[in-house]
Structures are given as structure tokens and as C-alpha cells.
Design a protein around this motif. Structure first.
Motif, PDB file in Angstrom:
ATOM      1  N   PRO B  14      61.932   0.119  25.574  1.00  0.00           N
ATOM      2  CA  PRO B  14      62.301  -0.730  26.579  1.00  0.00           C
ATOM      3  C   PRO B  14      63.249  -1.863  26.380  1.00  0.00           C
ATOM      4  CG  PRO B  14      60.143  -1.077  25.903  1.00  0.00           C
ATOM      5  CD  PRO B  14      60.377  -0.137  24.946  1.00  0.00           C
ATOM      6  N   GLY B  15      64.051  -2.362  27.326  1.00  0.00           N
ATOM      7  CA  GLY B  15      64.898  -3.534  26.903  1.00  0.00           C
ATOM      8  C   GLY B  15      66.347  -3.172  26.625  1.00  0.00           C
ATOM      9  N   LEU B  16      67.137  -4.219  26.163  1.00  0.00           N
ATOM     10  CA  LEU B  16      68.482  -3.850  25.846  1.00  0.00           C
ATOM     11  C   LEU B  16      68.396  -3.190  24.416  1.00  0.00           C
ATOM     12  CD1 LEU B  16      69.843  -7.339  27.385  1.00  0.00           C
ATOM     13  CD2 LEU B  16      70.012  -4.737  28.070  1.00  0.00           C
TER      14      LEU B  16
ATOM     15  N   ASP C 105      73.561 -12.794  21.048  1.00  0.00           N
ATOM     16  CA  ASP C 105      71.955 -12.419  21.546  1.00  0.00           C
ATOM     17  C   ASP C 105      72.334 -11.030  22.306  1.00  0.00           C
ATOM     18  OD1 ASP C 105      73.641 -13.170  23.887  1.00  0.00           O
ATOM     19  OD2 ASP C 105      71.947 -14.227  24.779  1.00  0.00           O
ATOM     20  N   MET C 106      71.247 -10.455  22.682  1.00  0.00           N
ATOM     21  CA  MET C 106      71.144  -9.219  23.099  1.00  0.00           C
ATOM     22  C   MET C 106      71.903  -8.840  24.460  1.00  0.00           C
ATOM     23  SD  MET C 106      69.910  -6.902  21.165  1.00  0.00           S
ATOM     24  CE  MET C 106      70.486  -5.676  22.266  1.00  0.00           C
ATOM     25  N   PRO C 107      71.991  -9.919  25.376  1.00  0.00           N
ATOM     26  CA  PRO C 107      72.712  -9.712  26.737  1.00  0.00           C
ATOM     27  C   PRO C 107      74.177  -9.838  26.309  1.00  0.00           C
ATOM     28  CG  PRO C 107      71.238 -11.210  27.045  1.00  0.00           C
ATOM     29  CD  PRO C 107      70.828 -10.885  25.486  1.00  0.00           C
ATOM     30  N   THR C 108      74.540 -10.586  25.110  1.00  0.00           N
ATOM     31  CA  THR C 108      76.225 -10.543  25.055  1.00  0.00           C
ATOM     32  C   THR C 108      76.389  -9.274  24.380  1.00  0.00           C
ATOM     33  OG1 THR C 108      75.974 -12.958  24.567  1.00  0.00           O
ATOM     34  CG2 THR C 108      77.913 -11.822  24.003  1.00  0.00           C
ATOM     35  N   ILE C 109      75.371  -9.002  23.286  1.00  0.00           N
ATOM     36  CA  ILE C 109      75.671  -7.524  22.616  1.00  0.00           C
ATOM     37  C   ILE C 109      75.932  -6.600  23.650  1.00  0.00           C
ATOM     38  CG2 ILE C 109      74.595  -5.933  21.110  1.00  0.00           C
ATOM     39  CD1 ILE C 109      73.500  -8.286  19.443  1.00  0.00           C
ATOM     40  N   MET C 110      75.209  -6.341  24.674  1.00  0.00           N
ATOM     41  CA  MET C 110      75.106  -5.343  25.591  1.00  0.00           C
ATOM     42  C   MET C 110      76.394  -5.475  26.804  1.00  0.00           C
ATOM     43  SD  MET C 110      73.455  -3.057  24.397  1.00  0.00           S
ATOM     44  CE  MET C 110      73.793  -1.854  25.602  1.00  0.00           C
ATOM     45  N   GLY C 111      77.097  -6.698  26.653  1.00  0.00           N
ATOM     46  CA  GLY C 111      78.063  -6.850  27.477  1.00  0.00           C
ATOM     47  C   GLY C 111      77.634  -7.217  28.875  1.00  0.00           C
ATOM     48  N   ARG C 112      76.365  -8.082  28.933  1.00  0.00           N
ATOM     49  CA  ARG C 112      76.032  -8.679  30.105  1.00  0.00           C
ATOM     50  C   ARG C 112      75.984 -10.294  30.051  1.00  0.00           C
ATOM     51  NH1 ARG C 112      74.684  -4.423  33.483  1.00  0.00           N
ATOM     52  NH2 ARG C 112      74.256  -2.604  32.061  1.00  0.00           N
ATOM     53  N   ASP C 113      76.324 -10.866  31.211  1.00  0.00           N
ATOM     54  CA  ASP C 113      76.166 -12.346  31.305  1.00  0.00           C
ATOM     55  C   ASP C 113      74.915 -12.813  31.296  1.00  0.00           C
ATOM     56  OD1 ASP C 113      78.774 -12.887  31.059  1.00  0.00           O
ATOM     57  OD2 ASP C 113      79.247 -13.126  33.195  1.00  0.00           O
ATOM     58  N   SER C 114      74.640 -14.054  30.923  1.00  0.00           N
ATOM     59  CA  SER C 114      73.270 -14.667  31.084  1.00  0.00           C
ATOM     60  C   SER C 114      72.554 -14.390  32.255  1.00  0.00           C
ATOM     61  CB  SER C 114      73.321 -15.930  30.498  1.00  0.00           C
ATOM     62  OG  SER C 114      74.027 -16.265  29.065  1.00  0.00           O
ATOM     63  N   ASP C 115      73.500 -14.517  33.404  1.00  0.00           N
ATOM     64  CA  ASP C 115      72.778 -14.376  34.815  1.00  0.00           C
ATOM     65  C   ASP C 115      72.581 -12.884  35.250  1.00  0.00           C
ATOM     66  OD1 ASP C 115      75.476 -13.791  35.079  1.00  0.00           O
ATOM     67  OD2 ASP C 115      75.679 -15.140  36.933  1.00  0.00           O
ATOM     68  N   ASP C 116      73.045 -12.084  34.297  1.00  0.00           N
ATOM     69  CA  ASP C 116      72.565 -10.577  34.895  1.00  0.00           C
ATOM     70  C   ASP C 116      71.162 -10.304  34.819  1.00  0.00           C
ATOM     71  OD1 ASP C 116      74.603  -7.696  34.257  1.00  0.00           O
ATOM     72  OD2 ASP C 116      72.514  -7.650  34.560  1.00  0.00           O
ATOM     73  N   PRO C 117      70.794  -9.466  35.952  1.00  0.00           N
ATOM     74  CA  PRO C 117      69.104  -9.168  35.921  1.00  0.00           C
ATOM     75  C   PRO C 117      68.727  -8.640  34.592  1.00  0.00           C
ATOM     76  CG  PRO C 117      70.603  -8.529  37.957  1.00  0.00           C
ATOM     77  CD  PRO C 117      71.645  -9.115  36.970  1.00  0.00           C
ATOM     78  N   MET C 118      69.634  -7.785  34.108  1.00  0.00           N
ATOM     79  CA  MET C 118      69.199  -7.090  32.844  1.00  0.00           C
ATOM     80  C   MET C 118      68.964  -8.069  31.899  1.00  0.00           C
ATOM     81  SD  MET C 118      69.273  -3.530  33.131  1.00  0.00           S
ATOM     82  CE  MET C 118      69.736  -2.749  31.472  1.00  0.00           C
ATOM     83  N   SER C 119      69.490  -9.179  31.836  1.00  0.00           N
ATOM     84  CA  SER C 119      69.376 -10.054  30.632  1.00  0.00           C
ATOM     85  C   SER C 119      68.271 -11.012  30.765  1.00  0.00           C
ATOM     86  CB  SER C 119      70.392 -11.080  30.781  1.00  0.00           C
ATOM     87  OG  SER C 119      71.876 -10.461  30.846  1.00  0.00           O
ATOM     88  N   GLU C 471      62.118 -16.513  19.490  1.00  0.00           N
ATOM     89  CA  GLU C 471      61.828 -15.960  20.828  1.00  0.00           C
ATOM     90  C   GLU C 471      62.802 -16.818  21.598  1.00  0.00           C
ATOM     91  OE1 GLU C 471      57.887 -15.553  22.309  1.00  0.00           O
ATOM     92  OE2 GLU C 471      57.415 -15.321  20.168  1.00  0.00           O
ATOM     93  N   PRO C 472      63.386 -16.201  22.523  1.00  0.00           N
ATOM     94  CA  PRO C 472      64.536 -16.859  23.328  1.00  0.00           C
ATOM     95  C   PRO C 472      63.557 -17.716  24.112  1.00  0.00           C
ATOM     96  CG  PRO C 472      63.976 -14.553  24.167  1.00  0.00           C
ATOM     97  CD  PRO C 472      63.351 -14.654  22.954  1.00  0.00           C
ATOM     98  N   ASP C 473      64.178 -19.204  24.023  1.00  0.00           N
ATOM     99  CA  ASP C 473      63.505 -20.098  24.826  1.00  0.00           C
ATOM    100  C   ASP C 473      63.816 -19.980  26.386  1.00  0.00           C
ATOM    101  OD1 ASP C 473      62.813 -22.548  26.013  1.00  0.00           O
ATOM    102  OD2 ASP C 473      64.162 -23.790  24.419  1.00  0.00           O
ATOM    103  N   PRO C 474      62.687 -19.925  27.161  1.00  0.00           N
ATOM    104  CA  PRO C 474      63.134 -19.781  28.719  1.00  0.00           C
ATOM    105  C   PRO C 474      63.582 -20.901  29.295  1.00  0.00           C
ATOM    106  CG  PRO C 474      60.468 -19.865  28.042  1.00  0.00           C
ATOM    107  CD  PRO C 474      61.001 -20.016  26.701  1.00  0.00           C
ATOM    108  N   GLU C 475      63.574 -22.092  28.728  1.00  0.00           N
ATOM    109  CA  GLU C 475      64.146 -23.424  29.066  1.00  0.00           C
ATOM    110  C   GLU C 475      65.675 -23.315  29.052  1.00  0.00           C
ATOM    111  OE1 GLU C 475      63.093 -25.895  31.090  1.00  0.00           O
ATOM    112  OE2 GLU C 475      61.089 -24.510  31.027  1.00  0.00           O
ATOM    113  N   PHE C 476      65.811 -22.823  27.642  1.00  0.00           N
ATOM    114  CA  PHE C 476      67.406 -22.447  27.299  1.00  0.00           C
ATOM    115  C   PHE C 476      67.989 -21.479  28.359  1.00  0.00           C
ATOM    116  CE2 PHE C 476      70.364 -19.636  25.109  1.00  0.00           C
ATOM    117  CZ  PHE C 476      71.608 -20.522  25.142  1.00  0.00           C
ATOM    118  N   GLU C 477      67.348 -20.275  28.424  1.00  0.00           N
ATOM    119  CA  GLU C 477      67.605 -19.502  29.400  1.00  0.00           C
ATOM    120  C   GLU C 477      68.295 -20.012  30.948  1.00  0.00           C
ATOM    121  OE1 GLU C 477      65.991 -15.502  29.326  1.00  0.00           O
ATOM    122  OE2 GLU C 477      66.355 -15.091  31.291  1.00  0.00           O
ATOM    123  N   LYS C 478      67.001 -20.941  31.335  1.00  0.00           N
ATOM    124  CA  LYS C 478      67.468 -21.585  32.818  1.00  0.00           C
ATOM    125  C   LYS C 478      68.457 -22.176  32.580  1.00  0.00           C
ATOM    126  CE  LYS C 478      62.529 -21.979  33.840  1.00  0.00           C
ATOM    127  NZ  LYS C 478      61.597 -23.128  33.974  1.00  0.00           N
TER     128      LYS C 478
END
Lengths: 330, 131, 547
Positions: B14-16, C105-119, C471-478
Motif C-alpha cells: 500500500p501507499g506511495l 519526500d514520497m509525495p514529491t517523488i510521486m509527483g504529488r503536491d502536499s495537498d493531494d489526497p494521495m499524499s 515519521e512525517p510530522d502531522p503538524e508539518f503536513e498541516k
């Protein structure tokens, strides 16, 4: 063993289209649990109406990607689709790695599509009697179309024609010699030949070879003439694909042919005939071995064959004469 | 063989994250241990994974996670199973999952976790034992 | 066993293991108990080795090697937040690091912005930097001497956009493009083969790569536009000889594609660089580098007709083997890393990243990071191994092993050729299954104790280190999502639309995509927005073959 009440409930859920019930019943008939006869008897009346499309061809020919596109086409036509993907079991461990689903993943969230991977479990021809039963279960579940994908295109591996209404052989360019070798067989296997990867070099040559092979075959008046359709099943954009619509309409046309000429009756007859034979064979074997259990006779027979004192044919005749036929006369 | 129940196991990523070395090695090892393994491939969402598990009637789902997203993904899979009223499919895991998180995962019903360096024979033995 | 060596040894009562199977290197080559002149029968110093800095460069690509120029000590400096990563990079420079690698980070690697639902839940994951817009790149590079320090972007599928941002920030800082140092990993082929962070099918991806290659060869003569990476192949399970052969075949493919696009080979070949793994088998590792230099120079010169000697040079960055690190008795990893680093130095690497001993399982502490860096400095300044160039050259074993590595590579090249070349072999699943086979075999060898990992399957104690993740910091993500939302609100939407439609137009045609990308990122178009347009045009790749 499940209580028969539970089984009844599961069957009712199956009739209502419940996937979990279908899944569990499939497992039971695949494992030939003791109640699988019961299950089959109960669902049988609800079966026989689906269009069964067989897709066969050697590994890497692109069967799964074609299946993927066909599912899409059938869904666009508003039909529900059941898919059975048969892959070989390891002869060493009896286990299997079933990964073809990966190519079908865009349908995972579609309620109108049910996909099940089956391991061949030592059945070389690709289809065990369990496969016949799994198809019936998907029919009872109410699937309009059932796609059965099997490996292999050798002449020994054409079990699929006994089940499928429409049988598609997936070929690829550059298999010219193979085509020559199986010229006769092809006609019997395939109603439609998909020449996949037809964007590759040599595709035109293979296409001509196939068409020549098909044209020399003698057809009876009004008989379906197998046709070749060049396809490209891999492509991330719709415009990279080729022949998918043609393939889907060829299936429809073949179905229409079967129905207007009443050839469908023959197809159905053959399917049941094959099924009956398989059930007979399995049951007879089970019955006989069950009868021999604990008598030590099975071992004796086998040893006598190994020692050269007997042979399997004489043994079977002897067993049938002594146990089965006489018993019946009583 | 009549009545023989082959173990059917789903292995998914799962996941990216795309590091599938471990998932593939485990899938093969379980096949060699006599199981029927459905390999669902990369970038699967929890819903895709659960739907596949239902269709394939597997007894267990093995999730390989190396991205640190285990605390998001395992709970999602567990709650989807629950939503569908499924309580008899074992969920187990592998990859880089800190021991300190094992307790949290186990408390929501996840089975064994196999960290890097695990022996694949132990994974097979575990599945044969608990299933 | 009638091996004459053993018979002789037995005569003198020597106790030796007769299990030949134990004496295999990681590539599976059988290693003899002794090597001599008969193992390199046609050896010719001039043709097989040559002087260091001379064709075919077997002994090294520079005449004086480390006496002239020490290798670049290139440690990892990235963190989820661009500004924090910037601070970390500054610290590394202060400690003596002369280059730095930046992961995404994984979203950037996968071509997704930080606000993309997949991220969701993965913003800032795996210790990588989240890059959405030019703003992030600006924060990441703030105050760094971009013309002095060599920055390695561990960026692949998204490289054209990252390169555009890098170019834009350099422009803001007033640094001419011609002075920009550094590397973009930008190796798409190995993504399909091993790393699996692809978006588009191989052929359109290759077109983007060639666009970046052309842009760099025309504007950024000091920048390395592609770092052809065997490291990831090896991490996914490829043996050293597979790493060697597959990486070189990928390199040749970039050369061919560049030529096909109308570039002259000497205009870009000198800027291609490589990235190898220093694995556990000491001598095998050294032979791998030597064979690589020889094959590369010969092929580039003879087959692709490059005339500039700089095109013939196989320049390589090396990282010690993350996948060889064990969680059991973690301090043992310091020794593993040191041995691997020493082999990379003896092999003649141009730059080196030594792993922190806890890196594969834990957030490296400042102490473990410092130890990793010190390992390199001790090798360089204390061990004396750099005093002479290629001290192992001429060793019967090393030369025989180099030859064997080379000839097996040519067998792989033929196999790939027969499959229709690298891209076609990818489409047929050749690499995926070859690498999965090797990974499985390696695992079996460990489990059957044919290969020993101290503390894991031999001399086992119960001392183990827990995995600790960045681990990704949820505060950072927000915060990141909030910042991005604000950015998206405060820009001229019409300009954004125009930029995106220009991008669409250019990638549908055949012009170089770089100029419109640079314009777009300057207009605060985000990485995810650009990649989505490309996805729309190119389609998404799905792996067809799995085992």
C-alpha cells in the motif's frame, strides 16, 4: 464442515449477488469439500445463461491486458463481468503465485466486476472440474459475462473450448512457426484470434500467415469463419490502443451467430457433456478408492503393476467387474 | 484432493512507496511453502486491498510498508474489514515498522510483524500455525 | 574433491573446508583458492590497463587520482521541511562535507503536491524534502554557495521540474548557469527496473530526460544532468555484476537517445555520471568499478565514436550498502561501512557517501552521522591508501575478476540487445524478474547460511536495535498544506493557466520543455500541477510483468 443451513444461507446470498458468499462458495468447490456436491446441485438450476468468453495464449502474449480492456467494454455495455484467471501451480511445492490481477486493478472498486485467481493445482490442461464449477457459481451470482483466462495454446491445452461460447486465442508477431505447427489446432480452438502487439515488427507478416492459415480451412456452409484481429493492448493513452472495439464487436457477432444458427445448442451440449464426463470420472475414482480404503488392495494392485505382473487397464477392468458392476446386479 | 484447504494469502504494497523487494521475496517464499499467493502489486489503496481479499477469499493479508505510513494504513485496512463484517481474515505486516508501534498495531487486531532480517521460513511457519 | 590445491594442502595436513559453494562472490562467480599468471593469460598492460588517466582508464580516470584531488565527501542532508534541510546542509558543510545529497519526500517523488489526497500522511516522509513550489526550493537553497558546493538532487521522474526550480533560484541569487555545480539523478530507466517511482511510460519519460540533457549541455556545462544509478538496482536485489551490466546498458541507452535527438556525443557524454553501491564483497566491488571504466571508455570511444577523452571517463559516486546494514548489534555496521568505503576508495570512486550505522533503521543521530563522515576522513588522511594510485592494479586476482566481470557484462548486453534494447526489455519485464530472482536467491543463501551476516545468522546475540523512523510530522503536513493553499490563492490564476497550457502544448510537440517549465515555476505553478498535465498527455505507466 459447514452446517447445511449455513450453506443454504450462503447460496441465497450468492443468488442476491453477494461477493463474499460467492468467494466462500468458490473456495468450497475448489477445495472439493464434502458439501460441494450439495452446493452444485442447489445452484445448478440458476446457471447456464451467461456468455462465457475464453481467452488463451502463451505467457506474455497480453491476455490480461486484453481482458482488462474487454471488461471495460462490457461494463460500458452495462453488463456485469466475472473473471477467472487460471495460473499454474508449482509442481514442487503445490503453491502458486497469482499476480495477473495487477493488470485488472482499475476494476477493483467496481461492484459489477468480480475477479478470482485460480491455481491450476496440477491440472495440466489448464482447467480442472473445479473450474467448471467456479464458472457455474459466477453464473448463479448473476454475472452476464464470464471471462476465463487460461495459460497455454498448445494442442493439449485447449480445455477452454469445451466451456467457452466464444474462444479467443491471443497470438503475437513472430510466432510464425508456431502458427504453422498448430494450423489445424487453431481452427478448433479459436473463434477469434487476437494478434496482439501488432505494432511490433513482423506484425504484418504474422497477420498474413494467420489469414492464410485460416483461409485454407474448409468451412461448411454458414459456419463461423474464425477471424484475426490485430490488437495493441498495452498503452497508457487510449490512442495507443488498437483493435479493442473490433475485438469486442467480434465477440458480439460470434454470439449472434451462435444464437441465430442455433449453434449455441451444440456449445451448451458439449459443455454439459464434458462436465458430465469430468464429474463421472472424479466421482467414480473417489468411490472406488473409498471402497478400497482399508482393504490394502490398492497397494497390492499398484505393486503388482510395478512388478510387471499386471497393468492399469486390467486392474481397472477387474475392479469394475468385481466391485461395481456385480454390486449393481444384486 | 478432496477437502484439502490450500492456504490463500494476499501480499500487497500500500501507499506511495515502491520498494517491493521484500514483498516479492515473501510472496515467492510462501509459494514455495505450498501456499497460493495473490500478489496485488504496488500503490494499492486500503479499499482495493480489502476488495481483493474478499474476492479472492484469502485467509490472510500481508502488507509490506517501508515508508513509515503503517500507522495510517493498518488502521484503515482493519476498519474497512470491520465495516464489511469480516473478522476471519488475518492481517500481518512486514517492512520497517518500529517495535514501539507493534503494540498499537496489535491492539487494533493486526497479527505478527516481520521486520527486516526476518527468516521467510518463520513467516510461513507462523501462517501455517495460526491459520 | 580433486582440486589440486586441496590435494596439495591436504598433503601438508592443512585443514580446509571442501565446500566449494562457500567460495562464491555475490555475483555467484566461483573464487579459486589461488590466482596466478595463468588466470590472466593474455594480459597486456597497455591495452588492458593503461596508465591512470589514460584510455581505457582501468586504473582510474585521473593521472594522480586522490593525490591531485580527494574524492568528494557527499553525505545526505535533507529533512521534511525545506528550511530545516537548509540548516542541516549548512551543518554538514561546516563539518567538512564538500557535497551534499538531497532526497525528496514520497509525495514529491510521486509527483504529488502536499495537498493531494494521495499524499495524506506521507508529506515529509522518509526524511525527504517536500517540494511543491519555487518557494520551497528557495528556502532549501537559501544562502548556499551554489557555485562552490556540489548539490546532488536525488530526483528522478520529477527532474525537469526540479531542474527548472534550481535554475530559477540560481537566477534569483545572481549565479550564472554556467557556474552551477551539482547533479540531478534523473535516471528514469532504473525507476522502471528497480525503484518503481515512475509516472509515465518509458518512452515519454525518456523524451523529458533528453530535454534536460540538451538544456544542460547547452547552458550548464558544469552540471551533471544524469547520474546513472546502479545503487537502486543493487538495493532491489541485483548482484554486483548485474548492477554493473544493467547500469552501463542504461548509460549506453542515454547516449543513443541523445545522439538520436541530434546531440553530438561529445556535447553531453562528459557530463554523464554514475552511481554505484559499495557492497560487502571487497575485491568483487573493486573489480566492478575497474570493469565499468574499461567497458565504458571502450564502448563510448569505439562504438559511439566519441573523440573527447572526457567522454570516455566513467565518473562515479558511491554509497556504502544500506541494505547490508543489520539491526542486530548495530555498531557492527560501522565496520561494514568502513570496509565498503575502503573498497570504494581502492576502486577509484570520485565521490562517496558513507551510511550512518543506524541509518537503515533509525534516525541517524548527530553522533552516528559524524562517525560516518569520520570513516572517510580516516581512510583519506590516516590509512595511507591514497598515497599511490590504484595500489591493487596488477593483482592476479583483481585483474582476473575484472576480466570476468567484463565478460559477463557483455553476455548481459547481448541478452538485452536480443530483447530489443533496454526500453523494450523493461516493457518485457526482463529486469524486474532478473532482479527479483537475485533477491530471492540472496535471501535463500542467508537462510541456508551459505552467506553469513554476523549477528544475524551467525554469532547471534539478542542485542537488537529498534527501527526508528523519520515519521512525517502531522503538524508539518498541516502547515505545509496551509502554506501551499495560501500560495495557490495568492497568485495570478490566469498566468498559471497560461503557463500550464504552454506546458501542455510543448510536450505535445517536440520542443524542449525546459524553458516553459522555468517560466511556469517562476509563476508559482506547482510541481504537482505540472506533472498532472504531463500525466494527462503521456498517460500513466503500469508495470506489466512482476516476477
Amino acid at each position: 464442515m459447514k452446517k447445511s443451513k449455513d450453506i443454504d444461507e450462503m447460496i441465497q446470498q450468492l443468488f442476491a449477488g453477494n461477493r463474499r458468499a460467492a468467494s466462500r462458495l468458490i473456495t468450497r468447490v475448489e477445495n472439493e469439500t464434502e458439501d460441494h456436491h450439495e452446493i452444485m446441485k442447489k445452484i445448478y438450476p440458476r446457471t447456464g445463461q451467461a456468455t462465457i468468453v475464453g481467452i488463451t495464449g502463451s505467457g506474455g502474449a497480453g491476455k490480461s491486458t486484453l481482458t482488462d480492456h474487454l471488461i471495460q467494454k462490457f461494463r460500458e455495455q452495462g453488463k456485469t463481468v466475472g473473471v477467472i484467471v487460471v495460473d499454474p501451480s508449482s509442481p514442487f511445492s503445490g503453491g502458486a503465485l497469482l499476480g495477473d490481477r495487477i493488470r485488472l486493478q482499475r476494476h477493483f472498486l467496481d461492484d459489477g466486476v468480480y475477479i478470482r485467481s485460480l491455481a491450476s493445482r496440477g491440472c495440466l490442461g489448464g482447467l480442472s472440474s473445479a473450474t467448471y464449477n467456479v464458472i457455474r457459481i459466477l453464473e448463479a451470482m448473476g454475472m452476464d459475462i464470464i471471462i476465463v483466462e487460461t495459460l497455454g495454446a498448445g494442442q493439449d491445452e485447449i480445455d477452454i473450448i469445451h466451456i467457452a461460447n466464444t474462444c479467443i486465442l491471443v497470438a503475437t508477431p513472430g510466432m510464425g512457426d508456431d502458427i504453422q505447427a498448430m494450423k489445424a489446432g487453431i481452427m478448433e480452438i479459436a473463434d477469434i484470434i487476437a494478434l496482439n502487439k501488432s505494432d511490433l515488427e513482423g506484425a504484418n507478416r504474422s497477420l498474413r500467415q494467420l489469414q492464410t492459415a485460416l483461409s485454407v480451412a474448409s468451412l461448411e456452409e454458414g459456419q463461423w469463419a474464425p477471424r484475426v484481429i490485430p490488437t495493441v493492448s498495452i498503452g497508457s493513452r487510449p490512442e495507443d490502443l488498437k483493435g479493442i472495439d473490433e475485438l469486442a464487436s467480434a465477440i458480439t457477432e460470434h454470439q449472434e451467430y451462435l444464437h441465430t444458427t442455433r449453434s449455441i445448442d451444440k456449445v451448451k451440449f458439449e459443455r454439459v457433456e464434458e462436465e458430465l464426463g469430468l464429474v463421472f470420472k472424479d466421482e467414480l475414482q473417489r468411490l472406488i478408492f473409498k471402497g478400497l480404503r482399508g482393504t490394502g488392495k490398492k497397494r497390492k494392485y499398484i505393486n503388482s503393476i510395478i512388478e510387471g505382473k499386471n497393468d492399469p487397464y486390467s486392474v481397472v477392468e477387474e475392479i469394475l467387474n468385481t466391485y461395481l458392476i456385480r454390486k449393481k446386479k444384486k | 484432493m478432496a477437502g484439502e484447504r490450500k492456504k490463500r494469502i494476499l501480499i500487497a504494497k500500500p501507499g506511495l512507496d515502491g520498494h517491493d523487494r521484500g514483498a516479492k521475496v515473501v510472496a515467492r517464499a510462501l509459494r514455495n511453502a505450498g501456499m497460493e499467493v495473490i500478489y496485488a502489486g504496488l500503490h494499492q489503496t486500503p479499499l482495493q486491498i480489502v476488495n481483493t481479499a474478499v474476492d479472492e477469499d484469502v485467509e490472510a493479508i500481508g502488507l509490506s510498508i517501508l515508508s513509515g505510513a503503517h500507522k495510517t494504513i493498518f488502521p484503515k485496512v482493519m476498519s474497512l474489514l470491520k465495516q464489511k463484517g469480516i473478522s476471519d481474515i488475518l492481517v500481518f505486516g512486514g517492512g520497517t515498522i518500529p517495535k514501539k508501534d507493534w503494540g498499537i498495531l496489535k491492539s487494533i487486531g493486526v497479527g505478527e510483524i516481520f521486520p527486516p532480517g526476518s527468516d521467510t521460513r518463520e513467516i510461513a511457519a507462523y501462517l501455517y500455525k495460526v491459520l | 574433491m580433486n582440486n589440486p590445491d586441496y590435494m596439495e594442502a591436504k598433503k601438508y595436513g592443512e585443514d580446509i573446508s571442501l565446500d566449494e559453494e562457500l567460495y562464491r562472490n555475490l555475483s555467484g562467480f566461483h573464487i579459486k583458492s589461488l590466482y596466478g599468471p595463468e588466470d590472466i593469460p593474455k594480459f597486456d598492460y597497455g591495452t588492458d590497463l593503461g596508465l591512470p588517466g589514460e584510455y581505457p582508464f582501468t586504473r582510474g580516470i585521473y593521472r594522480t587520482m586522490y593525490r591531485g584531488k580527494p574524492w568528494t565527501i557527499r553525505q545526505l542532508g535533507s529533512l521534511g521541511s525545506p528550511s530545516e534541510a537548509n540548516r542541516r546542509i549548512r551543518q554538514l558543510i561546516q563539518m567538512g562535507s564538500t557535497g551534499v545529497s538531497i532526497c525528496l519526500d514520497m509525495p514529491t517523488i510521486m509527483g504529488r503536491d502536499s495537498d493531494d489526497p494521495m499524499s495524506e500522511g506521507e508529506v515529509g516522509s522518509c526524511g525527504g524534502v517536500a517540494i511543491d513550489s519555487l518557494e520551497d526550493m528557495r528556502n532549501l537553497l537559501e544562502g548556499l554557495p551554489l557555485d562552490e558546493i556540489s548539490i546532488n538532487f536525488v530526483s528522478n521522474s520529477q527532474s525537469p521540474v526540479i531542474l527548472a526550480m534550481f535554475v530559477a533560484v540560481a537566477g534569483e541569487q545572481g549565479i550564472p548557469l554556467a557556474k552551477l555545480n551539482g547533479t540531478m539523478q534523473n535516471d528514469i530507466l532504473k525507476e522502471y527496473q528497480a525503484q518503481k517511482s515512475y509516472y509515465f511510460p518509458p518512452r515519454p519519460s525518456m523524451r523529458l530526460t533528453i530535454d534536460t540533457l540538451r538544456f544542460c549541455s547547452e547552458n550548464m556545462p558544469l552540471f551533471n544532468p544524469i547520474s546513472i544509478s546502479g545503487y537502486h538496482l543493487a538495493s532491489a536485489g541485483a548482484t554486483p555484476v548485474q548492477e554493473l551490466a544493467f547500469t552501463l546498458a542504461n548509460g549506453f541507452t542515454y547516449i543513443e537517445e541523445g545522439i538520436k535527438a541530434g546531440l553530438s556525443v561529445d556535447s553531453f557524454a562528459p557530463r554523464l555520471s554514475f552511481f554505484f553501491k559499495a557492497h560487502n564483497d571487497f575485491f568483487e566491488n573493486i573489480a566492478k568499478f575497474r570493469a565499468a571504466r574499461r567497458i565504458w571508455s571502450r564502448t563510448i570511444r569505439e562504438k559511439y565514436k566519441a573523440e573527447d577523452p572526457r567522454s570516455w571517463r566513467f565518473r562515479v559516486h558511491t554509497q556504502t550498502s544500506g541494505s547490508s546494514l543489520a539491526a542486530q548489534e548495530p555498531e557492527n555496521n560501522i565496520m561494514r561501512v568502513t570496509i565498503q568505503a575502503l573498497s570504494a576508495v581502492l576502486a577509484g570512486t570520485q565521490s562517496l557517501h558513507t551510511n550512518a550505522f543506524d541509518e537503515a533503521f533509525s534516525i541517524p543521530t548527530p553522533r552516528s552521522e559524524k562517525l560516518a563522515l569520520r570513516a572517510q576522513q580516516i581512510i583519506a588522511r590516516e590509512s595511507g591508501v591514497i598515497n599511490t594510485v590504484d595500489p591493487l592494479g596488477g593483482s592476479y586476482y583483481i585483474e582476473a575478476l575484472t576480466n570476468e566481470m567484463e565478460s559477463v557484462s557483455y553476455e548481459y548486453f547481448r541478452e538485452i540487445e536480443n530483447l530489443g534494447g533496454v526500453i523494450s526489455a523493461i516493457e518485457k519485464g526482463f529486469y524486474q524478474s532478473a532482479i527479483a530472482d537475485s533477491a530471492f536467491k540472496y535471501q535463500e543463501e542467508i537462510e541456508k547460511k551459505k552467506r553469513i551476516v554476523v549477528g544475524l545468522n551467525e554469532f547471534v546475540t539478542d542485542e537488537e536495535m529498534d527501527i526508528e523512523l523519520r515519521e512525517p510530522d502531522p503538524e508539518f503536513e498541516k502547515q505545509k498544506v496551509a502554506d501551499l493553499t495560501a500560495l495557490k490563492k495568492n497568485r495570478d490564476l490566469n498566468v498559471v493557466k497560461t503557463c500550464l497550457s504552454e506546458v501542455r502544448q510543448v510536450i505535445q510537440g517536440s520542443d524542449n520543455v525546459m524553458p516553459v517549465l522555468i517560466k511556469a515555476v517562476k509563476s508559482r505553478v506547482t510541481l504537482g500541477e505540472i506533472i498532472n498535465v504531463m500525466r494527462d498527455i503521456f498517460g500513466e505507466f503500469r508495470e506489466e510483468s512482476i516476477y
